[in-house]
Scaffold this active site. Structure first.
Site, PDB file in Angstrom:
ATOM      1  N   ALA A 151       0.841  -1.194   0.000  1.00 51.29           N
ATOM      2  CA  ALA A 151       0.000   0.000   0.000  1.00 51.29           C
ATOM      3  C   ALA A 151       0.875   1.241   0.000  1.00 51.29           C
ATOM      4  O   ALA A 151       1.990   1.238   0.544  1.00 51.29           O
ATOM      5  CB  ALA A 151      -0.930   0.019   1.215  1.00 51.29           C
ATOM      6  N   LYS A 152       0.365   2.301  -0.619  1.00 52.33           N
ATOM      7  CA  LYS A 152       1.081   3.578  -0.589  1.00 52.33           C
ATOM      8  C   LYS A 152       1.194   4.100   0.833  1.00 52.33           C
ATOM      9  O   LYS A 152       2.177   4.737   1.203  1.00 52.33           O
ATOM     10  CB  LYS A 152       0.341   4.596  -1.463  1.00 52.33           C
ATOM     11  CG  LYS A 152       0.227   4.202  -2.925  1.00 52.33           C
ATOM     12  CD  LYS A 152      -0.774   5.099  -3.631  1.00 52.33           C
ATOM     13  CE  LYS A 152      -1.058   4.614  -5.021  1.00 52.33           C
ATOM     14  NZ  LYS A 152      -2.207   5.336  -5.636  1.00 52.33           N
TER      15      LYS A 152
END
Length: 302
Positions: free
Chosen positions: A268-269
């Site tokens: 995930a960012k």
């Protein structure tokens, strides 16, 4: 009046879409989803559209949008032009919200997150939606019309929430979701959006939410197959409800596995997973990425 949400062009073959948000750099999880869309489109004899989901004006950046285009081209993926950018279509989403409000299915919510947490805490329980957020206790649902008008006239910030019980009552026969596997075999499963409570459809800062925007866009783009991560499986119940309320076509859904790191966390960012551009800088090739993710069949020229 509800705007025309018929597909913009003729839907003569299967249409899929890859829809990243430009609020950070793409990582291997995005690469997997983009490549799986390409593989299934090939098997179906269809096409994949690219959509940039940039309604989060506070976090999305033009530089990230340019970077994701570069990363996808590096992977060997090309998309029809022009690319749909959600930030260009706020007026369409606002018109859909107006129609739902006219039908009595929305109400303004003036609660902050802290106020919601306090209200839930006073009840001595902490029910949560499938994303883990506190389930809204309905504080503003029964506000007197005069009080609502007073707050709106004063410019009080608010969201727009769906009256979930009333909306579900309009789907008395129940909701199902068409699903397909990686071999494009179809089935059907029941879904129930009530686990989300009175979900937000219009944010404080923009006249839409993720749920409303993707549902409208899939309809306008004639999307026939939605291929996305398993973390969005539960949200599909909301999208199916909106499709039913708005009289929209039902796509077929495939929710694929998530790519995880060495600790088992999904990439995930938000946790700063290693971006594709850093892999590229280390000398890793697009072919290496495709093969490592199981997409050797999508080698350039294959």
């Amino acid at each position: 009046m509800l705007p025309d949400l018929a597909p913009i062009g003729p839907v003569s073959r299967p249409i899929l879409r890859f829809a990243p948000s430009p609020n950070g750099y793409l990582h291997l999880g995005h690469a997997y989803s983009a490549l799986l869309n390409a593989r299934l489109a090939r098997r179906l004899g269809g096409v994949v559209l690219l959509r940039i989901e940039d309604i989060d004006i506070g976090r999305c950046r033009p530089a990230y949008a340019e970077a994701l285009l570069e990363d996808l081209a590096w992977l060997g993926l090309a998309y029809p032009q022009p690319v749909r950018r959600q930030s260009d279509h706020f007026a369409t989403y606002a018109a859909v919200l107006d129609e739902l409000r006219r039908r009595g299915l929305l109400y303004p919510c003036f609660c902050s997150r802290a106020e919601i947490a306090a209200a839930v805490g006073r009840r001595g329980e902490t029910p949560r939606d499938p994303d883990g957020a506190l389930l809204y206790p309905g504080t503003c649902r029964a506000l007197a019309p005069a009080e609502v008008e007073r707050r709106l006239a004063a410019g009080t910030l608010h969201t727009l929430r769906l009256r979930m019980d009333e909306a579900c009552a309009l789907c008395s026969e129940g909701l199902t979701m068409r699903v397909c596997d990686c071999d494009c075999r179809e089935g059907s499963v029941a879904v129930d959006p009530r686990c989300w409570g009175d979900v937000v459809l219009g944010r404080r800062d923009v006249p839409t939410s993720y749920h409303l925007a993707v549902t409208v866009d899939d309809a306008l783009q004639g999307v026939t197959h939605v291929v996305r991560g398993a973390d969005l499986l539960a949200a599909t119940a909301i999208h199916r409800l909106l499709q039913r309320l708005l009289g929209l076509a039902e796509p077929c859904y495939h929710h694929h596995r998530l790519i995880t790191d060495d600790d088992g966390r999904k990439l995930a960012k938000s946790v700063e997973s290693l971006p594709l551009r850093q892999l590229r800088a280390r000398g890793i090739t697009a072919g290496d990425v495709r093969r490592d993710l199981g997409f050797g069949d999508l080698e350039a020229g294959a």
